[in-house]
Motif scaffolding. Sequence first.
Motif, PDB file in Angstrom:
ATOM      1  N   VAL A  14      -1.067  27.939  10.669  1.00  0.00           N
ATOM      2  CA  VAL A  14      -1.145  27.451   9.417  1.00  0.00           C
ATOM      3  C   VAL A  14      -1.229  28.646   8.486  1.00  0.00           C
ATOM      4  O   VAL A  14      -2.017  29.384   8.572  1.00  0.00           O
ATOM      5  N   LYS A  15      -0.491  28.706   7.398  1.00  0.00           N
ATOM      6  CA  LYS A  15      -0.595  29.540   6.434  1.00  0.00           C
ATOM      7  C   LYS A  15      -0.750  28.840   5.159  1.00  0.00           C
ATOM      8  O   LYS A  15       0.031  27.880   4.794  1.00  0.00           O
ATOM      9  N   LYS A  16      -1.629  29.291   4.498  1.00  0.00           N
ATOM     10  CA  LYS A  16      -2.233  28.711   2.955  1.00  0.00           C
ATOM     11  C   LYS A  16      -1.121  29.156   2.066  1.00  0.00           C
ATOM     12  O   LYS A  16      -1.059  30.417   2.107  1.00  0.00           O
ATOM     13  N   LEU A  17      -0.555  28.486   1.037  1.00  0.00           N
ATOM     14  CA  LEU A  17       0.514  29.032   0.015  1.00  0.00           C
ATOM     15  C   LEU A  17      -0.338  29.069  -1.112  1.00  0.00           C
ATOM     16  O   LEU A  17       0.285  29.598  -1.915  1.00  0.00           O
ATOM     17  N   SER A  21      -5.727  25.573  -1.014  1.00  0.00           N
ATOM     18  CA  SER A  21      -4.991  24.730  -0.080  1.00  0.00           C
ATOM     19  C   SER A  21      -6.128  24.463   1.060  1.00  0.00           C
ATOM     20  O   SER A  21      -6.936  25.306   1.488  1.00  0.00           O
ATOM     21  N   VAL A  22      -5.900  23.184   1.844  1.00  0.00           N
ATOM     22  CA  VAL A  22      -6.767  22.929   2.734  1.00  0.00           C
ATOM     23  C   VAL A  22      -6.164  22.996   4.140  1.00  0.00           C
ATOM     24  O   VAL A  22      -5.065  22.088   4.375  1.00  0.00           O
ATOM     25  N   LEU A  23      -6.821  23.646   5.034  1.00  0.00           N
ATOM     26  CA  LEU A  23      -5.970  23.527   6.428  1.00  0.00           C
ATOM     27  C   LEU A  23      -6.159  22.345   7.034  1.00  0.00           C
ATOM     28  O   LEU A  23      -7.009  21.213   6.829  1.00  0.00           O
ATOM     29  N   LEU A  54       1.434  20.030  -0.202  1.00  0.00           N
ATOM     30  CA  LEU A  54       0.187  20.408   0.724  1.00  0.00           C
ATOM     31  C   LEU A  54      -0.118  21.713   0.508  1.00  0.00           C
ATOM     32  O   LEU A  54      -1.359  21.953   0.830  1.00  0.00           O
ATOM     33  N   GLY A  55       0.661  22.588   0.144  1.00  0.00           N
ATOM     34  CA  GLY A  55       0.251  23.957  -0.152  1.00  0.00           C
ATOM     35  C   GLY A  55      -0.034  24.826   1.227  1.00  0.00           C
ATOM     36  O   GLY A  55      -0.851  25.686   1.347  1.00  0.00           O
ATOM     37  N   ILE A  56       0.702  24.230   2.210  1.00  0.00           N
ATOM     38  CA  ILE A  56       0.783  24.909   3.670  1.00  0.00           C
ATOM     39  C   ILE A  56       1.739  24.991   3.927  1.00  0.00           C
ATOM     40  O   ILE A  56       2.992  24.154   3.902  1.00  0.00           O
ATOM     41  N   ALA A  57       2.047  25.894   5.212  1.00  0.00           N
ATOM     42  CA  ALA A  57       3.367  25.845   5.978  1.00  0.00           C
ATOM     43  C   ALA A  57       2.716  26.218   7.393  1.00  0.00           C
ATOM     44  O   ALA A  57       1.758  26.602   7.691  1.00  0.00           O
ATOM     45  N   ILE A  58       3.347  25.669   8.475  1.00  0.00           N
ATOM     46  CA  ILE A  58       3.170  25.777   9.697  1.00  0.00           C
ATOM     47  C   ILE A  58       4.030  26.231  10.618  1.00  0.00           C
ATOM     48  O   ILE A  58       5.176  26.418  10.471  1.00  0.00           O
ATOM     49  N   GLU A  94       7.067  25.054   3.313  1.00  0.00           N
ATOM     50  CA  GLU A  94       6.157  24.244   2.888  1.00  0.00           C
ATOM     51  C   GLU A  94       6.245  22.605   3.323  1.00  0.00           C
ATOM     52  O   GLU A  94       7.262  22.215   3.607  1.00  0.00           O
ATOM     53  N   ILE A  95       5.076  22.163   3.954  1.00  0.00           N
ATOM     54  CA  ILE A  95       4.899  20.684   4.409  1.00  0.00           C
ATOM     55  C   ILE A  95       4.801  19.946   2.971  1.00  0.00           C
ATOM     56  O   ILE A  95       3.626  20.100   2.178  1.00  0.00           O
ATOM     57  N   HIS A  96       5.418  18.802   3.157  1.00  0.00           N
ATOM     58  CA  HIS A  96       5.057  17.818   2.158  1.00  0.00           C
ATOM     59  C   HIS A  96       4.936  16.536   2.737  1.00  0.00           C
ATOM     60  O   HIS A  96       5.236  16.227   3.921  1.00  0.00           O
TER      61      HIS A  96
END
Length: 151
Positions: A14-17, A21-23, A54-58, A94-96
């Motif tokens: 998981v990358k915080k963008l 952002s919360v993991l 969500l401010g994350i990418a996976i 990014e995940i939504h």
Amino acid sequence: MVYLTLKKSMTLKVKKLKPWSVLPKRNKDRDAGLDLYSQERVTLEPGKRYTFSLGIAIQLPPDTVGLVQSRSGLSNNHGLTTIGNVIDEGYTGEIHVILQNNGQEVVEINPSDRIAQLLVLPIHLPCVEEVELIESSSGRGEAGLGSSGTF
């Protein structure tokens, strides 16, 4: 009796963008779903939907798919449900989360609220073959909706 063993050898990268952002994380050790957290403050009116960042990418493990699912408490208590989200193994953006308010009341979502859950599941990639006849191994055949009885 059949005992299942948990496979924890897979890693979900998981990358915080955004720094805040919360993991994704499990609430309990043996939960199947990883909680996903809002980054936004949103007022969701009845009948409306909103796409949350969500401010994350996976990076999914090989041969898996990510399914974004509703949280049962939000569905039961507020009528909030997710609208289909399949994350393919090759997607790294990014995940939504798309939430729909099916309830009767306005719902306030705040940053860091748990709004959905991510299931990471193994997948099969079948080849598609056109056929003239579909065979039923169970004898059910084309008996569809309601054919097995009610309640």
